[in-house]
Design a protein around this motif. Structure first.
Motif, short mmCIF file in Angstrom:
data_model
loop_
_atom_site.label_atom_id
_atom_site.label_comp_id
_atom_site.label_asym_id
_atom_site.label_seq_id
_atom_site.Cartn_x
_atom_site.Cartn_y
_atom_site.Cartn_z
N CYS A 152 -6.29 -2.34 3.72
CA CYS A 152 -6.66 -1.85 2.39
C CYS A 152 -7.81 -0.86 2.47
O CYS A 152 -7.80 0.18 1.80
CB CYS A 152 -7.03 -3.03 1.50
SG CYS A 152 -5.65 -4.13 1.09
N TYR A 167 -14.41 -3.00 -0.54
CA TYR A 167 -13.04 -3.07 -1.04
C TYR A 167 -12.53 -4.50 -1.25
O TYR A 167 -11.38 -4.70 -1.64
CB TYR A 167 -12.10 -2.31 -0.11
CG TYR A 167 -12.28 -0.82 -0.22
CD1 TYR A 167 -11.61 -0.09 -1.20
CD2 TYR A 167 -13.16 -0.14 0.62
CE1 TYR A 167 -11.79 1.27 -1.32
CE2 TYR A 167 -13.35 1.23 0.51
CZ TYR A 167 -12.66 1.94 -0.47
OH TYR A 167 -12.85 3.29 -0.60
N VAL A 221 0.84 -1.20 0.00
CA VAL A 221 0.00 0.00 0.00
C VAL A 221 0.88 1.25 0.00
O VAL A 221 0.64 2.20 -0.76
CB VAL A 221 -0.95 0.00 1.22
CG1 VAL A 221 -1.62 1.36 1.38
CG2 VAL A 221 -2.01 -1.09 1.07
N MET A 236 -8.76 -5.25 -2.56
CA MET A 236 -8.03 -6.48 -2.28
C MET A 236 -8.74 -7.69 -2.89
O MET A 236 -9.96 -7.80 -2.83
CB MET A 236 -7.90 -6.70 -0.77
CG MET A 236 -6.94 -7.83 -0.39
SD MET A 236 -6.86 -8.11 1.40
CE MET A 236 -8.15 -9.34 1.60
N VAL A 245 -7.81 1.00 -0.87
CA VAL A 245 -7.19 0.08 -1.83
C VAL A 245 -8.02 -1.20 -1.90
O VAL A 245 -8.45 -1.73 -0.88
CB VAL A 245 -5.74 -0.25 -1.40
CG1 VAL A 245 -5.14 -1.37 -2.23
CG2 VAL A 245 -4.87 1.01 -1.52
#
Length: 372
Positions: free
Chosen positions: A118, A146, A94, A125, A123
């Motif tokens: 994440c 996510y 990350v 995953m 972010v």
């Protein structure tokens, strides 16, 4: 939040997300950082146990090819075999600017911990080579915006097939070279083996090894099991990664013991020629390719599902030198999917993709190669 809709595809079929136009970062800004890689490409982190052993190397080769086609830069993190190490790996990926993380979780109950990192960074995953067995972890991940999903093989059926292959070879006393509990995939493999042995009324002994056991450790465990049980005539290795299968194949060469294993030796035909292998359960390096496509599509804002996908991919079974030579040819000299086919897979609708994935086999790749 996404609705929790459980959508498990039947064995041999899959549901993945289609691919759209490549962009430098997701348009909703969730990446939280400039995640462009070299030449402005999207950057995706890959957390995997190794890229040097048979399966790890094959997976990297397949991933690198697909990523090149899609215009993605991959950043690998290897060598982490516990939850703490993988947490650090995810944090580092990350921090490196990855807007998507692909991970092969080592500890089933820690998947939500990786995902929380994440989520905090915006972010996405994706898990590969694993499903999620722990109920709380599963519910958390499947309700997250996510988490894009997971790809996994039918481990229980593969374990049963290994027992059947050895039983058909006339084996009576089995030695199981197992790993410690906590890894969802390996747990399911071992469960499939044990259930089939009990069903057939076959005798077995177990050696349980840590998830971090080296090739040397696994060889020592094999030797100790055989010394304590000299009547063992069959071995099943539930995880031959990190060179374990190569070491055990060499260790029992010249004996009458038959061997089956998950994961591939570096030299597959050579391993069969040594005379002990009855079956290898392999071919799963396509698994992370499907996972990459799935993650990539979410990052390009063109998913075909508003829930995390649950993909079941096929295994390939090899039972002879001839199978191994075909496998070596068609899974190295010839790519499972050409560049144009990867693009076509990306453009397929969900139903077409499911149908295509269901055909994945040694025969399918051989036939495709013959047409090129």
């Amino acid at each position: 939040m996404r609705n929790i809709v459980k959508r498990i595809v039947s064995a041999g079929a899959a549901a993945v997300i289609g691919v759209g136009m490549l962009v430098g970062c997701s348009s909703d800004g969730k990446s939280g950082s400039d995640s462009s890689g070299k030449d402005g490409n999207m950057k995706i982190g890959v957390c995997i146990w190794s890229t040097d052993d048979g399966l790890g190397a094959d997976s990297k080769e397949a991933l690198d090819f697909a990523a090149d086609v899609l215009g993605v830069e991959l950043v690998y993190r290897t060598g982490d075999y516990d939850a703490e190490g993988q947490i650090t790996a995810v944090e580092n990926l990350v921090s490196a600017g990855c807007e998507g993380i692909m991970i092969c979780p080592i500890v089933d109950t820690a998947v939500d911990d990786y995902l929380k990192i994440c989520e905090s960074a915006g972010v996405y995953m994706q898990a590969f080579f694993r499903n999620i067995i722990d109920e709380e972890t599963y519910e958390y991940c499947m309700s997250s915006d996510y988490f894009t999903g997971y790809v996994v093989e039918d481990e229980e059926s593969a374990g049963a097939a290994m027992v059947d292959a050895l039983a058909e070879a006339g084996c009576k006393k089995f030695g199981l070279i197992n790993r410690e509990a906590g890894n969802g995939v390996i747990d399911r493999r071992q469960e499939g083996v044990a259930d089939r042995l009990k069903e057939l009324g076959l005798s077995y002994e177990v050696s349980t090894n840590s998830s971090t056991a080296t090739a040397a450790d696994m060889t020592d465990a094999t030797d100790q099991l055989l010394a304590a049980n000299p009547d063992i005539d069959a071995l099943i290795v539930s995880s031959g990664s990190n060179g374990a299968i190569d070491a055990i194949v060499t260790d029992i060469e010249g004996t009458d013991i038959k061997l089956t294993s998950f994961d591939t030796p570096v030299d597959v035909p050579g391993a069969f020629k040594k005379g002990n292998l009855a079956m290898l359960t392999t071919g799963s390096q396509i698994d992370p390719v499907y996972a990459l496509v799935n993650l990539y599509c979410t990052l390009t804002d063109q998913p075909k599902s508003d829930t995390p996908t649950e993909v079941k991919s096929n295994y390939i079974y090899m039972t002879s030198v001839e199978d191994a030579e075909l496998y070596s040819k068609y899974f190295s000299e010839f790519k499972t999917y050409t560049a144009e086919e990867i693009k076509a897979l990306a453009a397929m609708d969900e139903a077409s993709f499911e149908k295509e994935v269901a055909t994945y086999s040694l025969k399918m790749v051989q036939e495709k190669a013959g047409e090129n």
